[in-house]
Enzyme design. Sequence first.
Site, PDB file in Angstrom:
ATOM      1  N   GLY A  46       0.836  -1.188   0.000  1.00  0.00           N
ATOM      2  CA  GLY A  46       0.000   0.000   0.000  1.00  0.00           C
ATOM      3  C   GLY A  46       0.870   1.236   0.000  1.00  0.00           C
ATOM      4  N   GLN A  51       3.189   9.945   1.003  1.00  0.00           N
ATOM      5  CA  GLN A  51       4.444   9.187   1.132  1.00  0.00           C
ATOM      6  C   GLN A  51       5.406   9.454  -0.023  1.00  0.00           C
ATOM      7  OE1 GLN A  51       2.321   5.264   2.097  1.00  0.00           O
ATOM      8  NE2 GLN A  51       4.209   5.120   3.287  1.00  0.00           N
ATOM      9  N   CYS A  94       5.276   0.011   7.654  1.00  0.00           N
ATOM     10  CA  CYS A  94       4.997   1.112   6.738  1.00  0.00           C
ATOM     11  C   CYS A  94       6.265   1.472   5.986  1.00  0.00           C
ATOM     12  CB  CYS A  94       4.498   2.309   7.539  1.00  0.00           C
ATOM     13  SG  CYS A  94       4.130   3.755   6.540  1.00  0.00           S
ATOM     14  N   LEU A  95       6.136   1.742   4.692  1.00  0.00           N
ATOM     15  CA  LEU A  95       7.310   2.103   3.882  1.00  0.00           C
ATOM     16  C   LEU A  95       7.986   3.376   4.396  1.00  0.00           C
ATOM     17  CD1 LEU A  95       5.924   1.423   0.275  1.00  0.00           C
ATOM     18  CD2 LEU A  95       7.334  -0.079   1.708  1.00  0.00           C
ATOM     19  N   HIS A 136      -5.078   1.689   6.891  1.00  0.00           N
ATOM     20  CA  HIS A 136      -3.716   2.208   7.086  1.00  0.00           C
ATOM     21  C   HIS A 136      -3.414   3.323   6.083  1.00  0.00           C
ATOM     22  CE1 HIS A 136       0.808   1.377   7.742  1.00  0.00           C
ATOM     23  NE2 HIS A 136       0.763   2.224   6.742  1.00  0.00           N
ATOM     24  N   GLU A 137      -3.730   3.062   4.814  1.00  0.00           N
ATOM     25  CA  GLU A 137      -3.418   4.060   3.777  1.00  0.00           C
ATOM     26  C   GLU A 137      -4.289   5.301   3.923  1.00  0.00           C
ATOM     27  OE1 GLU A 137      -0.736   3.637   2.401  1.00  0.00           O
ATOM     28  OE2 GLU A 137      -0.560   1.506   2.881  1.00  0.00           O
ATOM     29  N   HIS A 140      -3.029   7.767   6.422  1.00  0.00           N
ATOM     30  CA  HIS A 140      -1.935   8.642   5.957  1.00  0.00           C
ATOM     31  C   HIS A 140      -2.467   9.994   5.481  1.00  0.00           C
ATOM     32  CE1 HIS A 140       1.839   6.410   6.091  1.00  0.00           C
ATOM     33  NE2 HIS A 140       1.264   5.332   5.604  1.00  0.00           N
TER      34      HIS A 140
HETATM   35 CO    CO Z   1       2.070   3.463   5.710  1.00  0.00          CO
END
Ligand code: CO
Length: 157
Positions: A46, A51, A94-95, A136-137, A140
Site C-alpha cells: 500500500g 508518502q 509502513c514504507l 492504514h493508507e 496517511h
Molecule cells: Co504506511
Amino acid sequence: MAVRDIVKDGEPLLRKKSRPVENFDAKLHILLDDMLETMIAANGVGIAAPQVGILRQAVICELEVEGQEEGEIFEMINPVIIAKKGKQVGPEGCLSVPGKRCDVLRPETITVTYQDRFGEKKERVLSGFNAVVASHEIDHLSGILFYDKEVKVPKKK
Ligand code: CO
C-alpha cells in the site's frame, strides 16, 4: 513511470492533512502510476500520496484476492470510510517507517466511498487484510501513522 523517493517518518509533511483531488487529469494519472511503481519497487502492499511528498487524497492498495496469488491493485481517490464493523488486531509496518512493526487495532470490515482515477464515484466493502491495508493508507491522508494506534497485546503463556 518513475520511482519516487519515499518520505520518511520524522519529516513534518507526513503529519499534515492531504487535500481532496479536484482534477482527474493526466497529472493525477502520472502520480498514481508513479506511486504504484514506487510501492512495487519497495515491496509494499500500500502507498499514499503523502508518502511520495504529495498532499493529495490518493492511495493505492494491493488487495488480497481469494484463491489467487496475484493481488488486485486498487486505487482510491478522496476515500471516506462511511461504516466500520468488528475489530481485528495484527502487526503492521509502513514504507515510511522502516524497521518498525507493531500491533494495531483495526475494524474487521469497512465500507468506503471513493472516486476512481477518472472521478467516478464508487463504494466498496473490504474485510480482513484488505480492511487493514485500506484503513492504514487512508490514515496517511490525515497525517496518522500506524504506530499512533499501537495496541499492546498481552503475550499468551
Ligand atoms: Co504506511
